[in-house]
Scaffold this motif. Structure first.
Motif, short mmCIF file in Angstrom:
data_model
loop_
_atom_site.label_atom_id
_atom_site.label_comp_id
_atom_site.label_asym_id
_atom_site.label_seq_id
_atom_site.Cartn_x
_atom_site.Cartn_y
_atom_site.Cartn_z
N LEU A 204 0.84 -1.19 0.00
CA LEU A 204 0.00 0.00 0.00
C LEU A 204 0.88 1.24 0.00
O LEU A 204 1.95 1.26 0.62
CB LEU A 204 -0.93 0.00 1.22
CG LEU A 204 -1.98 1.11 1.31
CD1 LEU A 204 -3.30 0.56 1.84
CD2 LEU A 204 -1.51 2.24 2.23
N LEU A 205 0.41 2.27 -0.70
CA LEU A 205 1.11 3.55 -0.73
C LEU A 205 0.40 4.54 0.18
O LEU A 205 -0.83 4.65 0.16
CB LEU A 205 1.12 4.13 -2.15
CG LEU A 205 1.76 3.29 -3.26
CD1 LEU A 205 1.55 3.99 -4.60
CD2 LEU A 205 3.24 3.11 -3.00
N LEU A 206 1.20 5.29 0.99
CA LEU A 206 0.68 6.40 1.78
C LEU A 206 1.31 7.66 1.20
O LEU A 206 2.50 7.92 1.40
CB LEU A 206 1.03 6.23 3.26
CG LEU A 206 0.48 7.29 4.21
CD1 LEU A 206 -1.05 7.26 4.22
CD2 LEU A 206 1.01 7.07 5.63
N LEU A 207 0.53 8.45 0.45
CA LEU A 207 1.06 9.54 -0.36
C LEU A 207 0.65 10.90 0.19
O LEU A 207 -0.53 11.14 0.45
CB LEU A 207 0.54 9.42 -1.80
CG LEU A 207 0.75 8.09 -2.54
CD1 LEU A 207 0.00 8.11 -3.86
CD2 LEU A 207 2.23 7.86 -2.76
N ASP A 208 1.64 11.78 0.32
CA ASP A 208 1.32 13.17 0.62
C ASP A 208 0.93 13.84 -0.70
O ASP A 208 1.53 13.58 -1.74
CB ASP A 208 2.55 13.87 1.23
CG ASP A 208 2.22 15.27 1.72
OD1 ASP A 208 1.02 15.54 1.97
OD2 ASP A 208 3.14 16.10 1.84
#
Length: 528
Positions: A54-58
């Protein structure tokens, strides 16, 4: 925490190192492994070398590309990685934009947003894992279906030339009587092998809920009579088992799939014959049960066989159930017939049950089928496997030019020889390309009488080295307006549907009785 216990790997893209470290701390406490990056180029590198769940993107990054644009670029590259977006923009337009890009969720960048990171990621990861489990289960189911279809094809293909040869030899009056009888024995056992393959395919269809029925309004009595005649004339006679029938007069009209219902009565009768010793007896009785809502026809098949013990009785309609191993070793079979019969009867809205007083006390199987309110059948029952009408026995049909496309050498050789003996002019091909070339050549080749003899019909296998029979049929229909018969070891509903859509007039499943193939060819030629 060891690597094997991590709940997944999260790639964090956050250009503020301090905030990134706080996010990593929260996620690691929740049991996740974290890859922390501060730029899109670094994130790409990690995606290329690590398994990321999973990606946690700002959203707002200190570079021209924002987090959402970076994710959209990944989507265009077919990198299917779920993402959660962290954004300080809380307007509805930005949220809709994120959702359209495929982002699973978003976290508003409020003063305490760090506390929302782990719960949000946990929620999304649960969804992702559930989707993956469903995807894996569906993939496993498709793989199993493909394996069963392929296994069926591989088992059927070598049986085809055997059945064709034996079918011809048992009718060859030049052979001694005892040899003809031996050929008949071989023929019956090859057909038995084919039925076992059919049972395997049926149980697969039932397990997937894809047992398809074709309902018509027919009289059930001829179906029962045909099953009795078929089973008692051969298997029962060989064991000197006497079949007694007490059937009510006709008029038992119902909405049924006649072929499938025939299969039920075959299975029940063959089961009774199998488990009844030499010299035993089988009784087939019918009676009508009247009910204000809907009357029913009750069919009982009673035998004087080995019976069923009380502990086994509740399991007899389960797949692969034949009691203990000694029964399987003594009588053989896969134990699928009754399970298939129950599925078919259930699909008709009926019931099937078994009763026995115990070992060596015989058994009784009872089938109840709801009857139609209509007093008249709309179609007549035609026994399964009955050959098409011989109306195509015209001189023109007999001497027609047939293209046989088959890459199995033995099958090709035997089928071509038998078709020629039947009076057809045969051209054989082993590939799609060769079949097209032979069809084109036949239009231009002039025989000794000065006439051309174009191909009128194609009989083709579906699995070819350089393509498929479907592709071939579509091409032959478009370019030469040919009709065709598919002859294949693949016999699932999907295979039949695809054959029809490709333009085949018939789909025959290997191993096919040569007389049935011959009659089908004549019927298709006659319908031109």
């Amino acid at each position: 925490m060891s690597a094997t216990r991590h709940r997944g790997t999260i790639l964090v893209l956050e250009d503020d190192p301090g905030i990134g470290r706080l996010q990593r701390l929260q996620l690691e406490r929740a049991g996740f492994r974290v890859e922390l990056t501060t730029s899109t180029s670094e994130a790409r590198a990690r995606l290329a070398t690590h398994r990321i769940d999973l990606l946690l993107l700002d959203y707002q990054l200190s570079e021209p590309t924002n987090g959402l644009e970076f994710y959209a670029a990944l989507q265009k590259e077919s990198r299917d990685v779920p993402a959660v977006l962290v954004t300080g923009y809380g307007d509805e337009t930005r949220i809709i934009e994120a959702m359209r890009a495929g982002v699973r969720d978003f976290i508003p960048k409020t003063p305490n947003f760090i506390e929302l990171v782990a719960p949000t990621v946990e929620r999304v990861m649960k969804q992702v894992q559930a989707e993956r489990q469903l995807h894996d289960a569906e993939a496993a189911s498709r793989a199993k279906d493909h394996f069963i279809a392929t296994l069926s094809h591989e088992l059927r293909t070598p049986l085809t030339p055997v059945l064709a040869l034996v079918s011809a030899l048992q009718r060859d009056e030049r052979l001694p009587q005892d040899v003809q009888e031996d050929m008949a024995t071989i023929f019956r056992n090859v057909e038995l092998e084919a039925r076992l393959i059919d049972d395997m395919l049926d149980i697969s269809r039932i397990a997937r809920g894809k047992l398809e029925l074709q309902f018509e309004t027919v009289d059930i009595r001829p179906i029962i009579e045909h099953a009795i005649k078929t089973c008692c004339a051969h298997e029962a006679a060989e064991k000197m088992i006497v079949c007694h029938e007490t059937l009510l007069p006709g008029g038992h009209v119902a909405r049924v799939d006649a072929a499938r219902l025939t299969q039920v009565f075959w299975n029940v009768l063959k089961n009774a014959i199998k488990f009844t010793p030499v010299g035993g007896q089988i009784f087939v009785r019918t009676r009508r049960e009247e009910d204000a809502a809907q009357p029913a026809l009750v069919v009982e098949v009673e035998d004087t066989g080995i019976g069923i013990s009380p502990e086994v009785l509740p399991q007899v309609f389960g797949a692969f159930q034949q009691g203990d191993r000694s029964i399987t070793q003594q009588f053989g079979g896969l134990g699928l017939g009754l399970a298939i019969s129950k599925a078919i009867v259930d699909a008709h809205g009926g019931t099937i049950s078994a009763a026995s007083a115990g070992p060596q006390q015989g058994s009784t199987f009872t089938v109840r089928l709801p009857l139609s309110q209509s007093a008249k059948a709309t179609v007549e029952f035609e026994p399964a496997g009955q050959k098409p009408a011989e109306k195509a026995h015209t001189p023109d049909g007999v001497h027609a030019h047939v293209l046989l496309v088959e890459d199995h050498p033995d099958t090709a050789q035997i089928m071509a020889r038998m078709l020629r003996r039947a009076g057809f002019h045969v051209t054989a091909a082993t590939t799609l390309a060769q079949a097209l070339a032979e069809t084109e050549a036949a239009r231009k080749t002039v025989d000794d009488s000065g006439r051309t003899r174009p191909i009128r019909l194609v009989v083709s296998d579906l699995g070819l080295p350089d393509g498929s029979g479907y592709d071939l049929m579509r091409k032959l229909r478009a370019d030469f307006r040919l009709r065709g018969i598919a002859l294949s070891g693949y016999g699932m509903e999907e295979d039949v549907r695809l054959a029809q859509e490709a333009g085949f007039a018939r789909h025959l499943t290997k191993p096919v009785d040569f007389e049935l193939l011959l009659a089908s060819i004549r019927e298709v030629l006659a319908s031109e």
